[in-house]
Motif scaffolding. Structure first.
Motif, PDB file in Angstrom:
ATOM      1  N   ILE A  12       0.862  -1.174   0.000  1.00  0.00           N
ATOM      2  CA  ILE A  12       0.000   0.000   0.000  1.00  0.00           C
ATOM      3  C   ILE A  12       0.904   1.231   0.000  1.00  0.00           C
ATOM      4  O   ILE A  12       1.961   1.236   0.642  1.00  0.00           O
ATOM      5  N   THR A  13       0.535   2.264  -0.719  1.00  0.00           N
ATOM      6  CA  THR A  13       1.340   3.482  -0.784  1.00  0.00           C
ATOM      7  C   THR A  13       1.082   4.359   0.438  1.00  0.00           C
ATOM      8  O   THR A  13       0.028   4.269   1.071  1.00  0.00           O
ATOM      9  N   HIS A  14       2.046   5.233   0.725  1.00  0.00           N
ATOM     10  CA  HIS A  14       1.891   6.086   1.899  1.00  0.00           C
ATOM     11  C   HIS A  14       0.747   7.081   1.732  1.00  0.00           C
ATOM     12  O   HIS A  14       0.078   7.428   2.699  1.00  0.00           O
ATOM     13  N   ASP A  15       0.485   7.536   0.487  1.00  0.00           N
ATOM     14  CA  ASP A  15      -0.603   8.490   0.314  1.00  0.00           C
ATOM     15  C   ASP A  15      -1.962   7.821   0.501  1.00  0.00           C
ATOM     16  O   ASP A  15      -2.889   8.418   1.067  1.00  0.00           O
ATOM     17  N   LYS A  16      -2.097   6.567   0.077  1.00  0.00           N
ATOM     18  CA  LYS A  16      -3.355   5.855   0.294  1.00  0.00           C
ATOM     19  C   LYS A  16      -3.572   5.583   1.775  1.00  0.00           C
ATOM     20  O   LYS A  16      -4.687   5.753   2.297  1.00  0.00           O
ATOM     21  N   LEU A  17      -2.510   5.156   2.465  1.00  0.00           N
ATOM     22  CA  LEU A  17      -2.640   4.906   3.899  1.00  0.00           C
ATOM     23  C   LEU A  17      -2.957   6.195   4.647  1.00  0.00           C
ATOM     24  O   LEU A  17      -3.770   6.193   5.586  1.00  0.00           O
ATOM     25  N   ALA A  18      -2.351   7.309   4.225  1.00  0.00           N
ATOM     26  CA  ALA A  18      -2.599   8.590   4.889  1.00  0.00           C
ATOM     27  C   ALA A  18      -4.064   8.985   4.809  1.00  0.00           C
ATOM     28  O   ALA A  18      -4.607   9.594   5.744  1.00  0.00           O
ATOM     29  N   ARG A  19      -4.734   8.638   3.702  1.00  0.00           N
ATOM     30  CA  ARG A  19      -6.154   8.967   3.565  1.00  0.00           C
ATOM     31  C   ARG A  19      -7.020   8.117   4.501  1.00  0.00           C
ATOM     32  O   ARG A  19      -8.134   8.508   4.857  1.00  0.00           O
ATOM     33  N   LEU A  20      -6.505   6.963   4.899  1.00  0.00           N
ATOM     34  CA  LEU A  20      -7.262   6.068   5.771  1.00  0.00           C
ATOM     35  C   LEU A  20      -7.023   6.341   7.252  1.00  0.00           C
ATOM     36  O   LEU A  20      -7.897   6.056   8.082  1.00  0.00           O
ATOM     37  N   VAL A  21      -5.858   6.877   7.605  1.00  0.00           N
ATOM     38  CA  VAL A  21      -5.523   7.115   9.007  1.00  0.00           C
ATOM     39  C   VAL A  21      -6.560   8.041   9.641  1.00  0.00           C
ATOM     40  O   VAL A  21      -6.919   9.078   9.091  1.00  0.00           O
ATOM     41  N   GLY A  22      -7.045   7.652  10.801  1.00  0.00           N
ATOM     42  CA  GLY A  22      -8.032   8.459  11.511  1.00  0.00           C
ATOM     43  C   GLY A  22      -9.466   8.106  11.194  1.00  0.00           C
ATOM     44  O   GLY A  22     -10.386   8.621  11.830  1.00  0.00           O
ATOM     45  N   THR A  23      -9.676   7.216  10.223  1.00  0.00           N
ATOM     46  CA  THR A  23     -11.025   6.819   9.855  1.00  0.00           C
ATOM     47  C   THR A  23     -11.352   5.465  10.479  1.00  0.00           C
ATOM     48  O   THR A  23     -10.451   4.688  10.816  1.00  0.00           O
ATOM     49  N   PRO A  24     -12.638   5.140  10.614  1.00  0.00           N
ATOM     50  CA  PRO A  24     -12.998   3.838  11.188  1.00  0.00           C
ATOM     51  C   PRO A  24     -12.519   2.665  10.342  1.00  0.00           C
ATOM     52  O   PRO A  24     -12.368   1.553  10.858  1.00  0.00           O
ATOM     53  N   ASN A  25     -12.282   2.900   9.051  1.00  0.00           N
ATOM     54  CA  ASN A  25     -11.864   1.824   8.154  1.00  0.00           C
ATOM     55  C   ASN A  25     -10.352   1.687   8.025  1.00  0.00           C
ATOM     56  O   ASN A  25      -9.875   0.916   7.196  1.00  0.00           O
ATOM     57  N   CYS A  26      -9.610   2.420   8.827  1.00  0.00           N
ATOM     58  CA  CYS A  26      -8.157   2.349   8.726  1.00  0.00           C
ATOM     59  C   CYS A  26      -7.662   0.966   9.160  1.00  0.00           C
ATOM     60  O   CYS A  26      -8.105   0.439  10.185  1.00  0.00           O
ATOM     61  N   PRO A  27      -6.759   0.363   8.383  1.00  0.00           N
ATOM     62  CA  PRO A  27      -6.172  -0.913   8.827  1.00  0.00           C
ATOM     63  C   PRO A  27      -5.392  -0.711  10.121  1.00  0.00           C
ATOM     64  O   PRO A  27      -4.990   0.420  10.463  1.00  0.00           O
ATOM     65  N   LEU A  28      -5.170  -1.784  10.821  1.00  0.00           N
ATOM     66  CA  LEU A  28      -4.302  -1.744  11.987  1.00  0.00           C
ATOM     67  C   LEU A  28      -2.862  -1.639  11.497  1.00  0.00           C
ATOM     68  O   LEU A  28      -2.415  -2.474  10.707  1.00  0.00           O
ATOM     69  N   ILE A  29      -2.144  -0.610  11.935  1.00  0.00           N
ATOM     70  CA  ILE A  29      -0.772  -0.383  11.488  1.00  0.00           C
ATOM     71  C   ILE A  29       0.181  -0.992  12.514  1.00  0.00           C
ATOM     72  O   ILE A  29       0.141  -0.633  13.692  1.00  0.00           O
ATOM     73  N   VAL A  30       1.007  -1.917  12.070  1.00  0.00           N
ATOM     74  CA  VAL A  30       1.928  -2.614  12.965  1.00  0.00           C
ATOM     75  C   VAL A  30       3.357  -2.225  12.603  1.00  0.00           C
ATOM     76  O   VAL A  30       3.830  -2.506  11.499  1.00  0.00           O
ATOM     77  N   ASP A  31       4.034  -1.583  13.522  1.00  0.00           N
ATOM     78  CA  ASP A  31       5.403  -1.100  13.335  1.00  0.00           C
ATOM     79  C   ASP A  31       6.364  -2.178  13.832  1.00  0.00           C
ATOM     80  O   ASP A  31       6.403  -2.480  15.027  1.00  0.00           O
ATOM     81  N   VAL A  32       7.143  -2.755  12.915  1.00  0.00           N
ATOM     82  CA  VAL A  32       8.071  -3.829  13.291  1.00  0.00           C
ATOM     83  C   VAL A  32       9.530  -3.406  13.119  1.00  0.00           C
ATOM     84  O   VAL A  32      10.415  -4.245  12.963  1.00  0.00           O
ATOM     85  N   ARG A  33       9.780  -2.092  13.152  1.00  0.00           N
ATOM     86  CA  ARG A  33      11.172  -1.639  13.061  1.00  0.00           C
ATOM     87  C   ARG A  33      12.005  -2.240  14.192  1.00  0.00           C
ATOM     88  O   ARG A  33      11.506  -2.482  15.296  1.00  0.00           O
ATOM     89  N   THR A  34      13.269  -2.434  13.914  1.00  0.00           N
ATOM     90  CA  THR A  34      14.166  -2.928  14.955  1.00  0.00           C
ATOM     91  C   THR A  34      14.313  -1.868  16.040  1.00  0.00           C
ATOM     92  O   THR A  34      14.061  -0.681  15.814  1.00  0.00           O
ATOM     93  N   GLU A  35      14.725  -2.287  17.226  1.00  0.00           N
ATOM     94  CA  GLU A  35      14.934  -1.338  18.325  1.00  0.00           C
ATOM     95  C   GLU A  35      15.991  -0.298  17.940  1.00  0.00           C
ATOM     96  O   GLU A  35      15.900   0.866  18.322  1.00  0.00           O
ATOM     97  N   GLU A  36      16.979  -0.708  17.167  1.00  0.00           N
ATOM     98  CA  GLU A  36      18.027   0.223  16.734  1.00  0.00           C
ATOM     99  C   GLU A  36      17.443   1.318  15.841  1.00  0.00           C
ATOM    100  O   GLU A  36      17.713   2.506  16.048  1.00  0.00           O
ATOM    101  N   ASP A  37      16.640   0.933  14.849  1.00  0.00           N
ATOM    102  CA  ASP A  37      16.042   1.928  13.961  1.00  0.00           C
ATOM    103  C   ASP A  37      15.055   2.821  14.710  1.00  0.00           C
ATOM    104  O   ASP A  37      15.008   4.033  14.494  1.00  0.00           O
ATOM    105  N   PHE A  38      14.270   2.213  15.596  1.00  0.00           N
ATOM    106  CA  PHE A  38      13.283   2.989  16.350  1.00  0.00           C
ATOM    107  C   PHE A  38      13.957   3.992  17.270  1.00  0.00           C
ATOM    108  O   PHE A  38      13.499   5.130  17.415  1.00  0.00           O
TER     109      PHE A  38
END
Length: 280
Positions: A12-38
């Protein structure tokens, strides 16, 4: 389950996801970055949950029946591997193209994790506020559920017990005098959260004006503030249970936020002449 019949979409592109963020239909976003990157940039895409990629087999089952977008640092091996594992378990999962870096470089909102309360053992934020909410104490939980933590816990208690409950249960006091998440001058708690959490988009700032007007008796700030106040007071009289009222209020704020996004110029009027009448 062998994964057959799952949707073919993998990214999914970032612009499509951005349109969904904050809406009831937004997918659950799971951040799996490593502890080092985070640790290099400890911010999250609004509404994200942090999960360890290496432990996906232990938490995948919790996401059954949900749509998920997996985010790693650059949208490569970690997110694709986790998404593939989730799909194997029967979860509808996509990968954010370009990962966290693509979202960040585009200038889209990011929430500083350090500003949030310490999460419990299940990764949830916990908040405590006064019982019998009206405006701010429904608006702020809506903001938290839609943009901060979809599984946030809200404890509504007697005013005299807020401090003790907060200490005993690790809950952040919300919309109470003398705490961080509260009114500041003429601005209400919703304003504070929007500013501190970096969520000040044009639509959100418009909504914040409506909330401030309804919550602080400044109905002159926007014509719609009176309508928000009326709806809020109506909900408070319809429900005796604060959590049931909150669930109903989420839909109210979903509607006002959507109006703030792209419906402010639309008007509606009753037809001025009978259907089928001829011009002239």
């Amino acid at each position: 389950m062998d994964g057959r019949g799952m949707p073919s979409s993998i990214t999914i592109t970032h612009d499509k996801l951005a349109r969904l963020v904050g809406t009831p239909n937004c997918p659950l976003i799971v951040d799996v970055r490593t502890e080092e990157d985070f640790s290099k940039d400890p911010r999250i895409i609004p509404g994200s949950l942090r999960r360890r990629y290496a432990e996906v087999s232990s938490w995948a089952a919790d996401l059954i029946d949900r749509k998920v977008v997996v985010v790693c640092h650059k949208g490569a091996k970690l997110s694709h591997g986790v998404a593939a594992w989730l799909r194997y378990e029967g979860v509808t999962a996509e990968v954010l193209e370009g990962g966290y870096v693509a979202w960040m470089t585009t200038g889209l909102p990011l929430v500083p994790e350090a500003k949030l309360p310490k999460r419990d053992n299940e990764g949830r934020t916990i908040w405590v506020s006064r019982a019998r909410p009206k405006v701010d104490r429904i608006a702020c939980p809506w903001l938290i559920r839609r943009f901060i933590d979809p599984f946030a816990v809200f404890l509504f208690v007697q005013p005299s017990e807020i401090e003790a409950v907060g200490e005993r249960f690790g809950a952040a006091p919300l919309d109470v005098e003398g705490v961080f998440w509260s009114h500041r001058g003429e601005r209400c708690t919703f304003d504070t959260m929007v500013e501190e959490l970096g969520l000040g988009s044009p639509a959100m700032l418009r909504l914040a004006t409506l909330v401030r007007g309804a919550d602080t008796a400044r109905l002159d700030l926007a014509p719609e503030a009176a309508g928000l106040l009326a709806a809020s007071l109506g909900l408070s009289r319809m429900f005796s249970d604060d959590l049931e009222q909150l669930e109903a209020g989420l839909l109210l704020y979903d509607a006002f936020y959507r109006w703030c996004q792209d419906a402010t110029d639309e008007t509606h009027s009753w037809p001025s002449r009978k259907v089928g009448a001829r011009d002239g």
